[in-house]
Design a protein around this motif. Structure first.
Motif, PDB file in Angstrom:
ATOM      1  N   ARG A   1       0.700  -1.281  -0.075  1.00 46.60           N
ATOM      2  CA  ARG A   1       0.167   0.071   0.012  1.00 46.60           C
ATOM      3  C   ARG A   1       0.823   1.203  -0.057  1.00 46.60           C
ATOM      4  O   ARG A   1       0.763   2.248   0.908  1.00 46.60           O
ATOM      5  CB  ARG A   1      -0.939   0.015   1.402  1.00 46.60           C
ATOM      6  N   ARG A   2       1.678   1.216  -1.076  1.00 44.82           N
ATOM      7  CA  ARG A   2       2.448   2.648  -1.269  1.00 44.82           C
ATOM      8  C   ARG A   2       2.664   2.712  -2.687  1.00 44.82           C
ATOM      9  O   ARG A   2       2.238   2.032  -3.341  1.00 44.82           O
ATOM     10  CB  ARG A   2       3.831   2.364  -0.414  1.00 44.82           C
ATOM     11  N   LYS A   3       2.954   4.059  -2.763  1.00 48.88           N
ATOM     12  CA  LYS A   3       3.080   4.430  -4.068  1.00 48.88           C
ATOM     13  C   LYS A   3       4.328   3.822  -5.094  1.00 48.88           C
ATOM     14  O   LYS A   3       5.451   3.508  -4.335  1.00 48.88           O
ATOM     15  CB  LYS A   3       3.609   6.107  -4.105  1.00 48.88           C
ATOM     16  N   CYS A   4       4.069   3.402  -5.924  1.00 45.35           N
ATOM     17  CA  CYS A   4       4.999   2.494  -6.965  1.00 45.35           C
ATOM     18  C   CYS A   4       5.944   3.743  -7.447  1.00 45.35           C
ATOM     19  O   CYS A   4       5.401   4.046  -8.636  1.00 45.35           O
ATOM     20  CB  CYS A   4       4.466   1.639  -7.758  1.00 45.35           C
ATOM     21  N   MET A   5       7.084   3.957  -7.114  1.00 52.16           N
ATOM     22  CA  MET A   5       7.852   4.847  -7.875  1.00 52.16           C
ATOM     23  C   MET A   5       8.669   4.304  -9.066  1.00 52.16           C
ATOM     24  O   MET A   5       8.720   3.035  -9.416  1.00 52.16           O
ATOM     25  CB  MET A   5       9.275   5.168  -6.842  1.00 52.16           C
ATOM     26  N   PRO A   6       9.193   5.068 -10.103  1.00 51.64           N
ATOM     27  CA  PRO A   6       9.752   4.643 -11.192  1.00 51.64           C
ATOM     28  C   PRO A   6      10.910   3.878 -10.854  1.00 51.64           C
ATOM     29  O   PRO A   6      11.199   2.803 -11.958  1.00 51.64           O
ATOM     30  CB  PRO A   6      10.090   5.824 -11.737  1.00 51.64           C
ATOM     31  N   ASP A   7      11.647   4.000  -9.877  1.00 49.87           N
ATOM     32  CA  ASP A   7      12.750   3.110  -9.735  1.00 49.87           C
ATOM     33  C   ASP A   7      12.676   2.022  -8.581  1.00 49.87           C
ATOM     34  O   ASP A   7      13.398   1.538  -7.885  1.00 49.87           O
ATOM     35  CB  ASP A   7      13.763   4.211  -9.120  1.00 49.87           C
ATOM     36  N   CYS A   8      11.232   1.463  -8.537  1.00 48.18           N
ATOM     37  CA  CYS A   8      10.971   0.610  -7.487  1.00 48.18           C
ATOM     38  C   CYS A   8      11.712  -0.594  -7.883  1.00 48.18           C
ATOM     39  O   CYS A   8      11.758  -1.083  -9.011  1.00 48.18           O
ATOM     40  CB  CYS A   8       9.475   0.382  -7.647  1.00 48.18           C
ATOM     41  N   ILE A   9      12.391  -1.178  -6.906  1.00 49.27           N
ATOM     42  CA  ILE A   9      13.405  -2.284  -7.064  1.00 49.27           C
ATOM     43  C   ILE A   9      12.338  -3.715  -7.519  1.00 49.27           C
ATOM     44  O   ILE A   9      13.016  -4.479  -7.953  1.00 49.27           O
ATOM     45  CB  ILE A   9      14.277  -2.570  -6.083  1.00 49.27           C
ATOM     46  N   PHE A  10      11.406  -3.763  -6.750  1.00 48.72           N
ATOM     47  CA  PHE A  10      10.463  -4.735  -7.218  1.00 48.72           C
ATOM     48  C   PHE A  10       9.718  -4.911  -8.411  1.00 48.72           C
ATOM     49  O   PHE A  10       9.451  -5.836  -8.742  1.00 48.72           O
ATOM     50  CB  PHE A  10       9.398  -4.916  -6.076  1.00 48.72           C
ATOM     51  N   ALA A  11       9.424  -3.805  -8.915  1.00 48.90           N
ATOM     52  CA  ALA A  11       8.380  -3.566  -9.955  1.00 48.90           C
ATOM     53  C   ALA A  11       8.947  -4.382 -11.172  1.00 48.90           C
ATOM     54  O   ALA A  11       8.007  -5.212 -11.943  1.00 48.90           O
ATOM     55  CB  ALA A  11       8.393  -2.148 -10.440  1.00 48.90           C
ATOM     56  N   PRO A  12      10.108  -4.559 -11.604  1.00 48.34           N
ATOM     57  CA  PRO A  12      10.310  -5.563 -12.996  1.00 48.34           C
ATOM     58  C   PRO A  12      10.036  -6.932 -12.583  1.00 48.34           C
ATOM     59  O   PRO A  12       9.744  -7.669 -13.572  1.00 48.34           O
ATOM     60  CB  PRO A  12      11.841  -5.351 -13.067  1.00 48.34           C
TER      61      PRO A  12
END
Lengths: 171, 223
Positions: free
Chosen positions: A18-29
């Motif tokens: 429940r947080r904002k997904c930043m462009p450099d989020c390490i988990f996103a990819p």
């Protein structure tokens, strides 16, 4: 959570946390939004901060493999809280030992024929395969069977333990 | 940290967290004070709270085994940060494949040895029988018998029984039920079935033919 109309949807990790997904989020990819359970398992067993630190220690081109192995271990631990994925290692190790024993017995039969009057034929010799070295990715030939446990733990950690801890890995 | 009175030192977990190690500390039996590296590995991978959570979800009789597997998994991850235990599993699968290939090759060679030996035995006995038949048809000589077989056993036997005796020899050498290739191979199949039963519980994400990236498809179907 504010989002512009052109922003990417939050990754499964940021959705779960429940947080904002930043462009450099390490988990996103590695945790796409359509695989929520993958992150839920990993977070439940290891914790998001631990996973983040682990990923930061790994080169970027290997992070996907690292995440997949963590996801596998997390799912295994959720299905079997006592042994996790180590249970599978134990089963496979026993199978290798059993197969090696059968191979040795069959090789002994061949030798018996070799010492009889009849010379054995000369097809592709078994010697081209040779002995399988019981080394490699953490698996050594020796193993310690703990009398208190019905599981067999490979004693690979004892061979080159840099820490010098006695108990480490020898179970 | 040493307790007042100097009775026992804090366990590695409490020492790391700089807190008092109480007698009821769940981690104390599994992380002695001298095993700081093992604890650090477990803490790095799981975290203290997650380890305690796992232990609290289990019966106390299972704590020892669970901690062994947790420590082992953490140590492997420390040694192999990218693949961890999954890499060990993959290596074992590969080892099994190699040993099975070698085993099948050796079985084939063993079968060829057996067949060749049988042929040799049959031809030897056939030669012997023929030589006996020829002796009946030619004048006796001073030649010694070729084989040290029980010569007298067959010298006076009817010719019809010689072929039956050869057939019996052939059948007898086939009846090695304990170490026949079929028996060994059925044991191998049973072993494979045993592995399949175990792996019905834990579906590995990867096999020898797939890359880790491709294993995502497997995960998708699993989730």
């Amino acid at each position: 959570m504010a989002s512009s109309s052109y922003s990417n949807p939050p990754c499964a990790a940021c959705k779960c946390l429940r947080r904002k997904c930043m462009p450099d989020c390490i988990f996103a990819p590695y945790f796409p939004p359509d695989e929520p359970q993958k992150f839920i398992n990993v977070h439940k067993i290891f914790g998001a901060s631990n996973v983040s630190k682990l990923l930061n220690d790994v080169p970027p081109h290997q992070r996907e493999d690292a995440v997949n192995s963590l996801a596998y271990e997390a799912e295994a631990r959720m299905k079997d809280p006592v042994y996790g994925c180590v249970g599978a290692i134990s089963v496979l190790q026993r199978q290798v030992m059993r197969l090696q024993k059968e191979l040795d017995a069959t090789n002994a039969d061949i030798i018996r024929y070799a010492y009889n009057e009849i010379p054995p034929p000369q097809p592709k010799a078994a010697s081209q395969y040779g002995r399988r070295p019981a080394s490699g990715h953490g698996v050594s030939g020796g193993g310690s069977f703990n009398q208190n446990s019905e599981f067999y733990y490979p004693s690979q950690w004892n061979n080159n333990d840099p820490s010098g801890d006695d108990e480490s890995g020898n179970m | 940290m040493t307790l007042k009175g100097g009775a026992t030192s804090a366990c590695a977990a409490c020492k790391y967290q700089r807190r008092k190690c109480i007698p009821e500390c769940l981690l104390a039996p599994h992380f002695p004070a001298d095993q700081t590296k093992v604890f650090q590995n477990a803490h790095k991978l799981f975290g203290v709270s997650n380890i305690v959570k796992i232990l609290r979800s289990l019966d106390p009789s299972q704590h020892a085994e669970a901690m062994r597997s947790i420590k082992y998994q953490a140590n492997v991850r420390d040694r192999f940060p990218v693949y961890g235990c999954l890499g060990v599993i993959r290596q074992l699968y590969y080892q099994i494949q190699l040993v099975e290939e070698e085993f099948h090759a050796v079985l084939t060679q063993l079968e060829m040895c057996r067949q060749q030996q049988q042929r040799h035995q049959i031809s030897s006995m056939a030669d012997y029988v023929i030589s006996q038949l020829e002796l009946d048809m030619v004048p006796p000589t001073n030649a010694l018998p070729v084989f040290n077989q029980p010569y007298s056993m067959y010298k006076d036997s009817p010719k019809e029984n010689n072929s039956l005796w050869i057939q019996h020899l052939f059948l007898d050498t086939n009846n090695h039920s304990n170490d026949s290739p079929v028996a060994i191979q059925s044991q191998l199949v049973d072993a494979q079935h045993e592995v399949v039963r175990d792996y019905d519980e834990i579906r590995p994400f990867i096999d020898d033919e797939q890359s880790y990236v491709d294993s995502k498809d497997n995960y998708d179907s699993a989730s």
